[in-house]
Design an enzyme around this catalytic site. Structure first.
Site, PDB file in Angstrom:
ATOM      1  N   SER A  47       0.800  -1.227   0.000  1.00  0.00           N
ATOM      2  CA  SER A  47       0.000   0.000   0.000  1.00  0.00           C
ATOM      3  C   SER A  47       0.830   1.274   0.000  1.00  0.00           C
ATOM      4  O   SER A  47       0.355   2.318  -0.460  1.00  0.00           O
ATOM      5  CB  SER A  47      -0.949   0.009   1.205  1.00  0.00           C
ATOM      6  OG  SER A  47      -0.225  -0.132   2.419  1.00  0.00           O
ATOM      7  N   HIS A 290      -0.423   6.316   6.374  1.00  0.00           N
ATOM      8  CA  HIS A 290       0.066   6.011   5.027  1.00  0.00           C
ATOM      9  C   HIS A 290       0.496   7.304   4.334  1.00  0.00           C
ATOM     10  O   HIS A 290       0.112   8.396   4.754  1.00  0.00           O
ATOM     11  CB  HIS A 290      -1.033   5.337   4.199  1.00  0.00           C
ATOM     12  CG  HIS A 290      -1.138   3.867   4.410  1.00  0.00           C
ATOM     13  ND1 HIS A 290      -1.627   3.317   5.573  1.00  0.00           N
ATOM     14  CD2 HIS A 290      -0.794   2.814   3.614  1.00  0.00           C
ATOM     15  CE1 HIS A 290      -1.588   1.999   5.483  1.00  0.00           C
ATOM     16  NE2 HIS A 290      -1.085   1.666   4.310  1.00  0.00           N
TER      17      HIS A 290
END
Length: 311
Positions: A47, A290
């Site tokens: 990711s 993230h």
């Protein structure tokens, strides 16, 4: 590193209360000092490569959460590659095992990532390893411990322990996470050998992880729901993971891309207008803990610099 839905659900809950081994040594094409290849380019990874929740989401399967502004897409555009010469097969939640095995997602299956490679491939980037050591689940566990830590008075606790989560992973002198890093090292050795076998003419770059947390808490702990000592512990584990990725790349005769150094001071606890990594509750379009769009641009710049195509 883990799948978007899993990360969001877990963190929200916490806040709420040879076979191929010899292949590595095979002589291979290496023009790392020459001009940047013009493709075909294949991007592999998890990711941190895919860019979950960064607009616009594209590609198939949708469950991989790929953004058309992730670092592979930015690198491909900078190199002037045609769409036919660029394949992004990165996928949220991917482990090293998903390089050679099909990965199921919340919305479709992603084929084994290495199936995208061929003798025609000239450039490969690979960003992986975080899910193999369970980094996202570590953060969830540590947030849960952090909630309790602050509820009980934080630094005023009688036992003075400011790293309650570390005790979950370190026992009897054995660090569970360090053992997982060693296991991932062995798997990556085989995977890089297979990359070389499938794409012998490609320049291969292992892309490290940017700074997720600062080296010391510095007020970061409460904002992230982490006890101060656990901020340092998680930072240390990321450093060890990056060190393994660097060493494995060197041993395999491929390049390592350092995204950590340019991201120092741009971690999840830094100012909103500077950070590359979003905190537990994102303020920009990105998944929790993230890279945001700024982070993906920074990672792209690091890859382009390694390619000799910066500027």
């Amino acid at each position: 590193m883990a799948m978007k839905n899993s990360v969001r659900a877990g963190l929200a809950g916490a806040l709420a209360f040879g076979v191929l081994g010899t292949a590595v040594g095979i002589a291979h094409h290496d023009d790392s000092d020459g001009p940047a290849p013009k493709g075909p380019y294949v991007a592999l990874g998890d990711s941190y490569t895919a860019g979950p929740e960064i607009p616009d989401q594209s590609g198939s399967p949708a469950g991989c959460d790929r953004s058309d502004r992730n670092y592979p897409s930015l690198v491909a555009r900078r190199l002037g590659l045609k769409s036919a010469d660029f394949r992004d097969v990165s996928c949220s939640g991917a482990t090293i095992g998903n390089l050679t095995g099909v990965q199921g997602t919340d919305d479709g299956a992603n084929p084994a990532q290495l199936s995208a490679l061929s003798g025609e491939t000239r450039l490969v980037t690979l960003g992986i390893g975080g899910n193999d050591i369970g980094f996202s689940s570590m953060i969830k566990q540590c947030v849960q411990q952090g909630v309790i830590y602050y509820a009980l008075g934080g630094g005023e606790r009688a036992d003075g322990d400011d790293a309650p989560c570390r005790e979950r992973y370190v026992s009897g002198g054995t660090d569970e996470v360090q053992e997982k890093i060693r296991a991932a090292d062995e798997q990556l050795t085989l995977a890089l050998g297979e990359v070389r076998r499938r794409a012998p003419q490609a320049r291969v770059y292992v892309v490290g992880y940017p700074a997720i947390l600062p080296a010391e808490s510095s007020g970061c702990g409460r904002a992230m729901g982490l006890a101060p000592g656990d901020v340092s512990y998680l930072h240390e584990k990321e450093q060890q993971l990056n060190a393994m990725l660097r060493a494995r790349a060197k041993a395999a005769g491929v390049r390592y891309v350092d995204t950590y150094t340019p991201s120092v001071g741009r971690d999840a606890c830094s100012a909103q207008g500077e950070r590359w990594i979003e905190p537990l509750v994102p303020r920009a379009a990105a998944a929790s803990v993230h890279p945001n769009e700024r982070g993906e641009r920074g990672m792209a710049d690091a890859v382009l610099e390694a390619l000799g195509a910066a500027g």
